[in-house]
Every structure is written in structure tokens, then in C-alpha cells.
Motif scaffolding. Structure first.
Motif, short mmCIF file in Angstrom:
data_model
loop_
_atom_site.label_atom_id
_atom_site.label_comp_id
_atom_site.label_asym_id
_atom_site.label_seq_id
_atom_site.Cartn_x
_atom_site.Cartn_y
_atom_site.Cartn_z
N UNK A 4 0.85 -1.19 0.00
CA UNK A 4 0.00 0.00 0.00
C UNK A 4 0.88 1.23 0.00
N UNK A 5 0.52 2.19 -0.81
CA UNK A 5 1.24 3.46 -0.85
C UNK A 5 0.70 4.36 0.26
N UNK A 6 1.59 5.05 0.97
CA UNK A 6 1.10 5.94 2.03
C UNK A 6 0.38 7.15 1.45
N UNK A 7 -0.68 7.54 2.14
CA UNK A 7 -1.41 8.75 1.79
C UNK A 7 -0.97 9.85 2.73
N UNK A 8 -1.02 11.07 2.25
CA UNK A 8 -0.73 12.20 3.13
C UNK A 8 -2.02 12.96 3.37
N UNK A 9 -2.38 13.04 4.64
CA UNK A 9 -3.58 13.75 5.04
C UNK A 9 -3.16 14.96 5.87
N UNK A 10 -3.90 16.04 5.76
CA UNK A 10 -3.57 17.23 6.53
C UNK A 10 -4.05 17.12 7.97
N UNK A 11 -5.13 16.41 8.20
CA UNK A 11 -5.66 16.27 9.55
C UNK A 11 -6.47 14.98 9.64
N UNK A 12 -6.73 14.56 10.84
CA UNK A 12 -7.51 13.35 11.06
C UNK A 12 -8.42 13.54 12.26
N UNK A 13 -8.91 12.46 12.80
CA UNK A 13 -9.79 12.53 13.95
C UNK A 13 -8.97 12.66 15.23
N UNK A 14 -9.56 13.24 16.23
CA UNK A 14 -8.89 13.44 17.51
C UNK A 14 -8.95 12.18 18.38
N UNK A 15 -8.02 12.09 19.30
CA UNK A 15 -8.01 11.00 20.27
C UNK A 15 -8.89 11.42 21.44
N UNK A 16 -9.86 10.58 21.76
CA UNK A 16 -10.75 10.85 22.89
C UNK A 16 -10.05 10.51 24.20
N UNK A 17 -9.54 9.27 24.28
CA UNK A 17 -8.79 8.84 25.46
C UNK A 17 -7.96 7.61 25.09
N UNK A 18 -7.17 7.16 26.04
CA UNK A 18 -6.31 6.02 25.80
C UNK A 18 -6.03 5.30 27.10
N UNK A 19 -5.67 4.04 26.99
CA UNK A 19 -5.27 3.22 28.14
C UNK A 19 -3.88 2.68 27.86
N UNK A 20 -3.00 2.82 28.83
CA UNK A 20 -1.65 2.27 28.71
C UNK A 20 -1.72 0.80 29.11
N UNK A 21 -1.32 -0.08 28.19
CA UNK A 21 -1.36 -1.52 28.45
C UNK A 21 -0.01 -2.00 28.99
N UNK A 22 1.08 -1.50 28.39
CA UNK A 22 2.41 -1.96 28.78
C UNK A 22 3.45 -0.91 28.41
N UNK A 23 4.46 -0.76 29.25
CA UNK A 23 5.60 0.11 28.97
C UNK A 23 6.85 -0.75 29.10
N UNK A 24 7.62 -0.85 27.99
CA UNK A 24 8.86 -1.62 28.01
C UNK A 24 10.04 -0.70 27.69
N UNK A 25 11.09 -0.74 28.51
CA UNK A 25 12.28 0.05 28.20
C UNK A 25 12.97 -0.48 26.95
N UNK A 26 13.54 0.43 26.16
CA UNK A 26 14.34 0.07 24.99
C UNK A 26 15.69 0.76 25.13
N UNK A 27 16.57 0.57 24.17
CA UNK A 27 17.89 1.19 24.21
C UNK A 27 17.80 2.71 24.15
N UNK A 28 16.79 3.23 23.46
CA UNK A 28 16.69 4.68 23.27
C UNK A 28 15.57 5.34 24.07
N UNK A 29 14.76 4.54 24.75
CA UNK A 29 13.64 5.11 25.49
C UNK A 29 12.67 4.03 25.92
#
Length: 76
Positions: A4-29
Motif C-alpha cells: 500500500x502506498x502511504x497517503x498524506x492527510x492534513x488532519x484526522x480525527x482526535x483522540x478521545x482517550x487512551x489506556x496504557x497496556x504496557x511500557x517496556x524500556x528500549x535502548x533509546x527510550x
């Protein structure tokens, strides 16, 4: 299945809310797994977010949860 070719959009829908499921450390963050609910009524399950130590410094925080909030556009 074709690539699939990427499309470029100027704007999209807003995020209402989110839940953090997991946080894993990596080499850079951190690699964060999230469930995201959009204002459009759709949701994104097990979405991955990469947040670097440099990102956290830019947001002037050491708290990963605060960095995630800022990265997703939730500013107070």
C-alpha cells in the motif's frame, strides 16, 4: 498482497482517550502499548508508540506517562 502506498492527510480525527497496556524500556527510550479511542467512534487496539529519552527531555519530564500524554497531544 500488494504494497500500500502511504497517503498524506492534513488532519484526522482526535483522540478521545487512551489506556496504557504496557511500557517496556528500549535502548533509546520506551516502547508503549496502548488502546486508543478516537472521537470518530473507532478504536485502535494494542497500538505501539515509541518514545525516546530525547522526547521526554523535550517535554521537560522524566515520567514516561507524562511523555505519552504530551506525545498524544494532551496538554494542560
Amino acid at each position: 498482497m500488494s504494497e500500500l502506498e502511504p497517503f498524506e492527510y492534513e488532519t484526522g480525527t482526535a483522540i478521545r482517550d487512551y489506556d496504557i497496556i504496557e511500557i517496556k524500556p528500549t535502548e533509546t527510550g520506551y516502547e508503549v502499548t496502548l488502546d486508543v479511542n478516537l472521537d470518530s467512534g473507532y478504536s485502535l487496539s494494542k497500538t505501539k508508540l515509541e518514545i525516546s529519552q530525547e522526547d521526554l527531555e523535550g517535554y521537560e519530564t522524566n515520567a514516561v506517562e507524562e511523555g505519552i500524554k504530551y506525545a498524544l497531544g494532551f496538554f494542560s
